[in-house]
Scaffold this motif. Structure first.
Motif, mmCIF file in Angstrom:
data_model
loop_
_atom_site.group_PDB
_atom_site.id
_atom_site.type_symbol
_atom_site.label_atom_id
_atom_site.label_comp_id
_atom_site.label_asym_id
_atom_site.label_seq_id
_atom_site.Cartn_x
_atom_site.Cartn_y
_atom_site.Cartn_z
ATOM 1 N N GLU A 90 0.830 -1.209 0.000
ATOM 2 C CA GLU A 90 0.000 0.000 0.000
ATOM 3 C C GLU A 90 0.866 1.261 0.000
ATOM 4 O O GLU A 90 0.596 2.212 -0.732
ATOM 5 C CB GLU A 90 -0.896 -0.021 1.245
ATOM 6 N N ARG A 91 1.920 1.253 0.801
ATOM 7 C CA ARG A 91 2.823 2.420 0.851
ATOM 8 C C ARG A 91 3.583 2.595 -0.453
ATOM 9 O O ARG A 91 3.808 3.716 -0.897
ATOM 10 C CB ARG A 91 3.781 2.277 2.024
ATOM 11 N N ILE A 92 3.982 1.504 -1.073
ATOM 12 C CA ILE A 92 4.675 1.588 -2.365
ATOM 13 C C ILE A 92 3.751 2.214 -3.405
ATOM 14 O O ILE A 92 4.155 3.090 -4.168
ATOM 15 C CB ILE A 92 5.160 0.199 -2.827
ATOM 16 N N LYS A 93 2.495 1.778 -3.432
ATOM 17 C CA LYS A 93 1.533 2.318 -4.398
ATOM 18 C C LYS A 93 1.305 3.810 -4.195
ATOM 19 O O LYS A 93 1.028 4.530 -5.156
ATOM 20 C CB LYS A 93 0.198 1.581 -4.292
ATOM 21 N N LYS A 94 1.422 4.280 -2.953
ATOM 22 C CA LYS A 94 1.216 5.698 -2.648
ATOM 23 C C LYS A 94 2.526 6.487 -2.703
ATOM 24 O O LYS A 94 2.555 7.654 -2.328
ATOM 25 C CB LYS A 94 0.602 5.850 -1.256
ATOM 26 N N ASN A 95 3.607 5.830 -3.152
ATOM 27 C CA ASN A 95 4.933 6.465 -3.219
ATOM 28 C C ASN A 95 5.370 7.011 -1.863
ATOM 29 O O ASN A 95 5.970 8.079 -1.778
ATOM 30 C CB ASN A 95 4.973 7.567 -4.277
ATOM 31 N N GLN A 96 5.081 6.271 -0.819
ATOM 32 C CA GLN A 96 5.486 6.644 0.530
ATOM 33 C C GLN A 96 6.682 5.795 0.947
ATOM 34 O O GLN A 96 6.988 4.778 0.323
ATOM 35 C CB GLN A 96 4.344 6.406 1.523
ATOM 36 N N CYS A 97 7.320 6.207 2.029
ATOM 37 C CA CYS A 97 8.384 5.401 2.610
ATOM 38 C C CYS A 97 7.753 4.107 3.112
ATOM 39 O O CYS A 97 6.781 4.136 3.866
ATOM 40 C CB CYS A 97 9.051 6.150 3.753
ATOM 41 N N PHE A 98 8.267 2.971 2.683
ATOM 42 C CA PHE A 98 7.639 1.707 3.037
ATOM 43 C C PHE A 98 8.366 0.965 4.162
ATOM 44 O O PHE A 98 8.135 -0.214 4.389
ATOM 45 C CB PHE A 98 7.472 0.804 1.815
ATOM 46 N N SER A 99 9.213 1.684 4.890
ATOM 47 C CA SER A 99 9.867 1.072 6.052
ATOM 48 C C SER A 99 8.827 0.724 7.104
ATOM 49 O O SER A 99 7.855 1.437 7.300
ATOM 50 C CB SER A 99 10.883 2.031 6.659
ATOM 51 N N ILE A 100 9.062 -0.365 7.794
ATOM 52 C CA ILE A 100 8.162 -0.826 8.840
ATOM 53 C C ILE A 100 8.765 -0.483 10.196
ATOM 54 O O ILE A 100 9.959 -0.693 10.422
ATOM 55 C CB ILE A 100 7.935 -2.351 8.717
ATOM 56 N N THR A 101 7.931 0.033 11.086
ATOM 57 C CA THR A 101 8.369 0.373 12.439
ATOM 58 C C THR A 101 7.757 -0.606 13.438
ATOM 59 O O THR A 101 6.855 -1.370 13.100
ATOM 60 C CB THR A 101 7.930 1.812 12.810
#
Length: 111
Positions: A90-101
């Protein structure tokens, strides 16, 4: 004495078509927009689960362990691996940082 060299107009005539050809090959290699959609796959390891994210049928992310924790442990269930993998996609599709915390993994792993 140093002389400044200017690019000859003839060089531009050769350089621009070459750049255009390279761009076209790169664009064609990337595929259509539909092919560029990330795809999530879960997989079972000996005593747990992991996930991978594919882009254009190539592995972009291979995650055999739970990210953002101090130990190397696989996901306890396929559902938990799928939830975290889906969050990454989902984060990749939104061009967001996809790191998990650690905050991202607390709720999905508590089932």
């Amino acid at each position: 004495m140093m002389r400044k060299r200017r690019m000859a107009p003839g060089s531009l005539i050769i350089l621009l078509p070459l750049l255009l050809i390279l761009f076209c090959f790169r664009f064609r290699e990337m595929g259509s927009r539909n092919e560029m959609q990330p795809e999530l796959q879960t997989f079972q390891l000996g005593d747990g689960w992991g996930y991978k994210v594919l882009m254009n049928k190539k592995v972009m992310i291979y995650q055999p362990t739970i990210p953002a924790i101090d130990s190397l442990r696989p996901f306890p269930s396929e559902a938990s691996a799928r939830r975290i993998g889906s969050l990454v996609v989902e984060r990749i599709k939104k061009n967001q940082c996809f790191s998990i915390t650690t905050d991202d993994i607390i709720h999905p792993l508590s089932d």
